[in-house]
Design a protein around this motif. Structure first.
Motif, PDB file in Angstrom:
ATOM      1  N   MET A   1       0.838  -1.176   0.000  1.00  0.00           N
ATOM      2  CA  MET A   1       0.000   0.000   0.000  1.00  0.00           C
ATOM      3  C   MET A   1       0.881   1.236   0.000  1.00  0.00           C
ATOM      4  N   ILE A   2       0.328   2.311  -0.498  1.00  0.00           N
ATOM      5  CA  ILE A   2       1.035   3.590  -0.518  1.00  0.00           C
ATOM      6  C   ILE A   2       0.461   4.462   0.592  1.00  0.00           C
ATOM      7  N   SER A   3       1.331   5.024   1.432  1.00  0.00           N
ATOM      8  CA  SER A   3       0.869   5.878   2.522  1.00  0.00           C
ATOM      9  C   SER A   3       1.161   7.358   2.268  1.00  0.00           C
ATOM     10  N   PHE A   4       1.989   7.661   1.237  1.00  0.00           N
ATOM     11  CA  PHE A   4       2.425   9.035   1.003  1.00  0.00           C
ATOM     12  C   PHE A   4       2.971   9.131  -0.412  1.00  0.00           C
ATOM     13  N   VAL A   5       2.651  10.224  -1.105  1.00  0.00           N
ATOM     14  CA  VAL A   5       3.130  10.442  -2.463  1.00  0.00           C
ATOM     15  C   VAL A   5       3.865  11.779  -2.489  1.00  0.00           C
ATOM     16  N   ARG A   6       5.095  11.758  -3.028  1.00  0.00           N
ATOM     17  CA  ARG A   6       5.929  12.966  -3.010  1.00  0.00           C
ATOM     18  C   ARG A   6       6.739  13.078  -4.296  1.00  0.00           C
ATOM     19  N   ILE A   7       6.933  14.321  -4.710  1.00  0.00           N
ATOM     20  CA  ILE A   7       7.858  14.654  -5.790  1.00  0.00           C
ATOM     21  C   ILE A   7       8.979  15.445  -5.133  1.00  0.00           C
ATOM     22  N   ASP A   8      10.216  14.996  -5.343  1.00  0.00           N
ATOM     23  CA  ASP A   8      11.350  15.614  -4.656  1.00  0.00           C
ATOM     24  C   ASP A   8      12.585  15.391  -5.517  1.00  0.00           C
ATOM     25  N   ASP A   9      13.210  16.467  -5.968  1.00  0.00           N
ATOM     26  CA  ASP A   9      14.335  16.281  -6.874  1.00  0.00           C
ATOM     27  C   ASP A   9      15.547  15.632  -6.210  1.00  0.00           C
ATOM     28  N   ARG A  10      15.517  15.484  -4.893  1.00  0.00           N
ATOM     29  CA  ARG A  10      16.580  14.740  -4.197  1.00  0.00           C
ATOM     30  C   ARG A  10      16.139  13.312  -3.898  1.00  0.00           C
ATOM     31  N   MET A  11      14.931  12.993  -4.137  1.00  0.00           N
ATOM     32  CA  MET A  11      14.255  11.715  -3.911  1.00  0.00           C
ATOM     33  C   MET A  11      14.338  11.264  -2.454  1.00  0.00           C
ATOM     34  N   ILE A  12      15.378  10.559  -2.072  1.00  0.00           N
ATOM     35  CA  ILE A  12      15.449  10.012  -0.710  1.00  0.00           C
ATOM     36  C   ILE A  12      16.579  10.708   0.039  1.00  0.00           C
ATOM     37  N   HIS A  13      16.230  11.328   1.155  1.00  0.00           N
ATOM     38  CA  HIS A  13      17.213  12.025   1.981  1.00  0.00           C
ATOM     39  C   HIS A  13      16.660  12.095   3.399  1.00  0.00           C
ATOM     40  N   GLY A  14      17.428  12.622   4.307  1.00  0.00           N
ATOM     41  CA  GLY A  14      17.064  12.639   5.714  1.00  0.00           C
ATOM     42  C   GLY A  14      15.720  13.278   6.014  1.00  0.00           C
ATOM     43  N   GLN A  15      15.404  14.380   5.346  1.00  0.00           N
ATOM     44  CA  GLN A  15      14.138  15.071   5.593  1.00  0.00           C
ATOM     45  C   GLN A  15      12.952  14.173   5.245  1.00  0.00           C
ATOM     46  N   THR A  16      13.070  13.481   4.129  1.00  0.00           N
ATOM     47  CA  THR A  16      11.997  12.568   3.731  1.00  0.00           C
ATOM     48  C   THR A  16      11.821  11.477   4.768  1.00  0.00           C
ATOM     49  N   VAL A  17      12.917  10.907   5.174  1.00  0.00           N
ATOM     50  CA  VAL A  17      12.852   9.765   6.072  1.00  0.00           C
ATOM     51  C   VAL A  17      12.447  10.174   7.483  1.00  0.00           C
ATOM     52  N   LYS A  69       1.350  -5.479  -7.081  1.00  0.00           N
ATOM     53  CA  LYS A  69       1.944  -6.056  -5.869  1.00  0.00           C
ATOM     54  C   LYS A  69       2.107  -4.989  -4.790  1.00  0.00           C
ATOM     55  N   VAL A  70       2.480  -3.786  -5.200  1.00  0.00           N
ATOM     56  CA  VAL A  70       2.640  -2.682  -4.253  1.00  0.00           C
ATOM     57  C   VAL A  70       1.299  -2.378  -3.593  1.00  0.00           C
ATOM     58  N   LEU A  71       0.259  -2.279  -4.383  1.00  0.00           N
ATOM     59  CA  LEU A  71      -1.066  -1.974  -3.841  1.00  0.00           C
ATOM     60  C   LEU A  71      -1.582  -3.080  -2.932  1.00  0.00           C
ATOM     61  N   ALA A  72      -1.283  -4.323  -3.263  1.00  0.00           N
ATOM     62  CA  ALA A  72      -1.772  -5.459  -2.485  1.00  0.00           C
ATOM     63  C   ALA A  72      -0.984  -5.672  -1.190  1.00  0.00           C
ATOM     64  N   SER A  73       0.195  -5.090  -1.110  1.00  0.00           N
ATOM     65  CA  SER A  73       1.059  -5.285   0.050  1.00  0.00           C
ATOM     66  C   SER A  73       0.488  -4.605   1.295  1.00  0.00           C
ATOM     67  N   LYS A  74       0.721  -5.211   2.440  1.00  0.00           N
ATOM     68  CA  LYS A  74       0.350  -4.581   3.708  1.00  0.00           C
ATOM     69  C   LYS A  74       1.456  -3.627   4.181  1.00  0.00           C
ATOM     70  N   THR A  75       2.602  -3.692   3.523  1.00  0.00           N
ATOM     71  CA  THR A  75       3.707  -2.798   3.826  1.00  0.00           C
ATOM     72  C   THR A  75       3.348  -1.392   3.358  1.00  0.00           C
ATOM     73  N   ARG A  76       3.590  -0.401   4.207  1.00  0.00           N
ATOM     74  CA  ARG A  76       3.295   0.998   3.875  1.00  0.00           C
ATOM     75  C   ARG A  76       4.518   1.625   3.218  1.00  0.00           C
ATOM     76  N   TYR A  77       4.325   2.065   1.974  1.00  0.00           N
ATOM     77  CA  TYR A  77       5.415   2.644   1.203  1.00  0.00           C
ATOM     78  C   TYR A  77       5.158   4.108   0.888  1.00  0.00           C
ATOM     79  N   PHE A  78       6.235   4.881   0.865  1.00  0.00           N
ATOM     80  CA  PHE A  78       6.217   6.199   0.248  1.00  0.00           C
ATOM     81  C   PHE A  78       6.489   5.964  -1.233  1.00  0.00           C
ATOM     82  N   LEU A  79       5.771   6.653  -2.094  1.00  0.00           N
ATOM     83  CA  LEU A  79       6.043   6.650  -3.528  1.00  0.00           C
ATOM     84  C   LEU A  79       6.632   8.008  -3.866  1.00  0.00           C
ATOM     85  N   ILE A  80       7.854   8.004  -4.393  1.00  0.00           N
ATOM     86  CA  ILE A  80       8.556   9.258  -4.678  1.00  0.00           C
ATOM     87  C   ILE A  80       9.103   9.227  -6.102  1.00  0.00           C
TER      88      ILE A  80
END
Length: 165
Positions: A1-17, A69-80
């Motif tokens: 499942m998706i819990s958060f959707v973000r557009i970020d030109d740095r993608m994954i960094h400390g602020q996101t996490v 598979k992402v949608l069916a998962s019980k794992t909560r994911y950020f989509l970036i």
């Protein structure tokens, strides 16, 4: 499942996490960017930014193959995604429906030639503006916020600065 959707030109960094995962709990992050997914050094750097989370850096094609598979998962994911064009491809053109999430948070979009500055570290091109318009027409609320408490507003506030259709 998706819990958060973000557009970020740095993608994954400390602020996101650290900051956004307090607002929207997640177990992992899915970053979609063809260039990063094809570069093992970049992939390793992104994975190192959140050692306590499941991190995936996928091409657009791989995301599309794995979307169900992402949608069916019980794992909560950020989509970036790194840019609004890729997010439009996912949400509008591909028609991915990220669980119950209807808000797209736009983080850093660096100043570049041909951009209009909306706020601190948030500048977009006319083509990106059209992508935000398309997402809005598809039923998403697009909000510009480096961090939650520093939101500069939603897309309709900025629409008049661009010739969108």
């Amino acid at each position: 499942m998706i819990s958060f959707v973000r557009i970020d030109d740095r993608m994954i960094h400390g602020q996101t996490v650290t900051r956004w995962s307090l607002e929207y709990p997640c177990d992992g992050i899915i970053a979609v960017n063809d260039v990063a997914a094809s570069n093992r050094v970049l992939k390793a750097a992104y994975k190192g930014a959140a050692p306590d989370k499941k991190i995936f850096v996928w091409t657009m094609d791989h995301f599309k193959e794995s979307a169900d598979k992402v949608l069916a998962s019980k794992t909560r994911y950020f989509l970036i995604t790194k840019n609004p064009l890729d997010m439009r491809e996912i949400l509008v053109n591909f028609g991915f429906k990220p669980s119950d999430v209807k808000r797209v948070i736009v983080g850093p979009c660096n100043d570049r030639p041909g951009t209009v500055k909306l706020g601190n570290n948030q500048s977009i091109t006319a083509e990106e503006a059209q992508a935000f318009e398309d997402m809005t027409k598809a039923g998403y609320t697009v909000e510009f916020a480096l961090i939650k408490e520093a939101s500069i507003g939603e897309w309709p506030k900025f629409r008049g600065q661009f010739n969108v259709k």
